[in-house]
Design a protein around this motif. Sequence first.
Motif, short mmCIF file in Angstrom:
data_model
loop_
_atom_site.label_atom_id
_atom_site.label_comp_id
_atom_site.label_asym_id
_atom_site.label_seq_id
_atom_site.Cartn_x
_atom_site.Cartn_y
_atom_site.Cartn_z
N GLY A 109 45.65 17.10 67.81
CA GLY A 109 44.73 18.07 67.21
C GLY A 109 45.33 19.45 67.02
O GLY A 109 44.60 20.40 66.73
N SER A 110 46.64 19.59 67.19
CA SER A 110 47.28 20.91 67.09
C SER A 110 48.28 20.96 65.94
O SER A 110 49.45 20.59 66.13
CB SER A 110 47.97 21.25 68.41
N PRO A 111 47.88 21.42 64.76
CA PRO A 111 48.84 21.55 63.65
C PRO A 111 49.92 22.59 63.94
O PRO A 111 51.04 22.47 63.44
CB PRO A 111 47.95 21.98 62.47
N GLU A 112 49.60 23.59 64.76
CA GLU A 112 50.63 24.59 65.12
C GLU A 112 51.77 23.93 65.90
O GLU A 112 52.94 24.25 65.69
CB GLU A 112 50.01 25.71 65.95
N LEU A 113 51.42 23.00 66.80
CA LEU A 113 52.44 22.27 67.54
C LEU A 113 53.33 21.48 66.59
O LEU A 113 54.56 21.40 66.79
CB LEU A 113 51.77 21.33 68.55
N VAL A 114 52.73 20.91 65.56
CA VAL A 114 53.50 20.16 64.56
C VAL A 114 54.53 21.07 63.89
O VAL A 114 55.69 20.70 63.72
CB VAL A 114 52.57 19.54 63.50
N TRP A 116 55.96 23.86 64.96
CA TRP A 116 57.07 24.19 65.86
C TRP A 116 57.96 22.98 66.12
O TRP A 116 59.19 23.10 66.19
CB TRP A 116 56.53 24.75 67.18
N ALA A 117 57.35 21.80 66.27
CA ALA A 117 58.14 20.59 66.51
C ALA A 117 59.03 20.26 65.32
O ALA A 117 60.17 19.81 65.49
CB ALA A 117 57.21 19.41 66.82
N LEU A 118 58.52 20.49 64.11
CA LEU A 118 59.34 20.26 62.92
C LEU A 118 60.56 21.17 62.91
O LEU A 118 61.68 20.74 62.62
CB LEU A 118 58.50 20.48 61.65
N ILE A 119 60.34 22.44 63.22
CA ILE A 119 61.45 23.41 63.21
C ILE A 119 62.47 23.08 64.29
O ILE A 119 63.68 23.00 64.02
CB ILE A 119 60.91 24.83 63.39
N LEU A 120 62.00 22.90 65.51
CA LEU A 120 62.93 22.64 66.61
C LEU A 120 63.64 21.30 66.44
O LEU A 120 64.83 21.16 66.75
CB LEU A 120 62.17 22.66 67.94
N GLY A 121 62.91 20.32 65.92
CA GLY A 121 63.54 19.03 65.66
C GLY A 121 64.61 19.13 64.59
O GLY A 121 65.66 18.48 64.68
N VAL A 262 56.88 27.09 56.73
CA VAL A 262 55.80 27.30 55.75
C VAL A 262 54.45 26.95 56.36
O VAL A 262 53.45 27.67 56.16
CB VAL A 262 56.06 26.46 54.48
N ALA A 263 54.40 25.84 57.11
CA ALA A 263 53.14 25.43 57.74
C ALA A 263 52.64 26.47 58.73
O ALA A 263 51.45 26.81 58.75
CB ALA A 263 53.33 24.08 58.44
N LEU A 264 53.54 27.02 59.56
CA LEU A 264 53.13 28.02 60.54
C LEU A 264 52.65 29.29 59.87
O LEU A 264 51.65 29.89 60.30
CB LEU A 264 54.31 28.33 61.48
N LEU A 267 49.21 28.46 58.36
CA LEU A 267 48.18 28.34 59.41
C LEU A 267 47.80 29.70 59.98
O LEU A 267 46.64 29.92 60.37
CB LEU A 267 48.69 27.43 60.53
N THR A 268 48.76 30.63 60.02
CA THR A 268 48.48 31.97 60.52
C THR A 268 47.65 32.79 59.54
O THR A 268 46.76 33.56 59.93
CB THR A 268 49.79 32.71 60.81
N MET A 269 47.89 32.57 58.24
CA MET A 269 47.26 33.41 57.22
C MET A 269 45.93 32.86 56.71
O MET A 269 45.18 33.60 56.09
CB MET A 269 48.23 33.54 56.03
N ARG A 270 45.64 31.61 56.96
CA ARG A 270 44.43 31.02 56.36
C ARG A 270 43.16 31.64 56.93
O ARG A 270 43.12 32.19 58.01
CB ARG A 270 44.42 29.52 56.58
#
Length: 270
Positions: A109-114, A116-121, A262-264, A267-270
Amino acid sequence: MDTTLTAILLGIVEGLTEFLPVSSTGHLILASEMFGYDAAEWAMFNVVIQLGAILAVVYQYWGTFWNAGMGVLRLEPAGLRFARNILIAFMPSAVLGLVFKDYIDVMLGSPELVGWALILGGMAIIAIEKIAKPGEEVAVSDLPLKQVIGIGIAQCTAMIPGVSRSGATIMGALAMGVNRKTAAEFSFFLAVPTMIGATALELFQNGDDLMDGTTRIGWSEIAIGFAVSFIVALIVIRLFVAYVSRHGFTPFAWYRIVIGAVALIWLTMR
């Protein structure tokens, strides 16, 4: 959005991303945020249509699976080693997935986690590509147990949405000296028991509503998503191995970093 159109969209996303090191689950979570559909309502759909992608693997590598199955029945060494390697690599994620399922559901349920995981991965893929020294191409049945166990442990990190199951297994294999082509194919084969197990667990826990017809997302949407994911995944599988054998995984790493950033921001600006 119309349920049929959503089913087609999600089927395309699943088929495109399941076997690439970019995280199909992460993309489906971000898609729910972007297009505004109820992610919880489509949660079981997203799990079940993975079987369409699995069918694409079985279809593409039917000869390998047939020979392995017959080898097991005939107690042939190569067939037994193939089955052994897949089952041993599958077990760590199967056990941990059952133990930590409730925590995994929370993370989904955490798109923000997604993001960060995409970037770090992506950064991890770039690092591994630079330092890994892949060995010669070998059959999956010839991988030693040390590498098989390591790949199985690496797959457990994919319980974090956005990490990518295929990315974790492929990069884990490369880090242990497995050839790119062998690493990709082992990831495909390992996906079969992993996603069948995930689908069976989801249907066991939440299948009553689907069988009763009380959900808005029913069998017709699942059939559409299944078919679309199968067709798209089959195309991806055929192109992916040839591509990474020549070019490696770095382009996918940069894609992850860009999409995650882009996702982060979004998500911050929406």
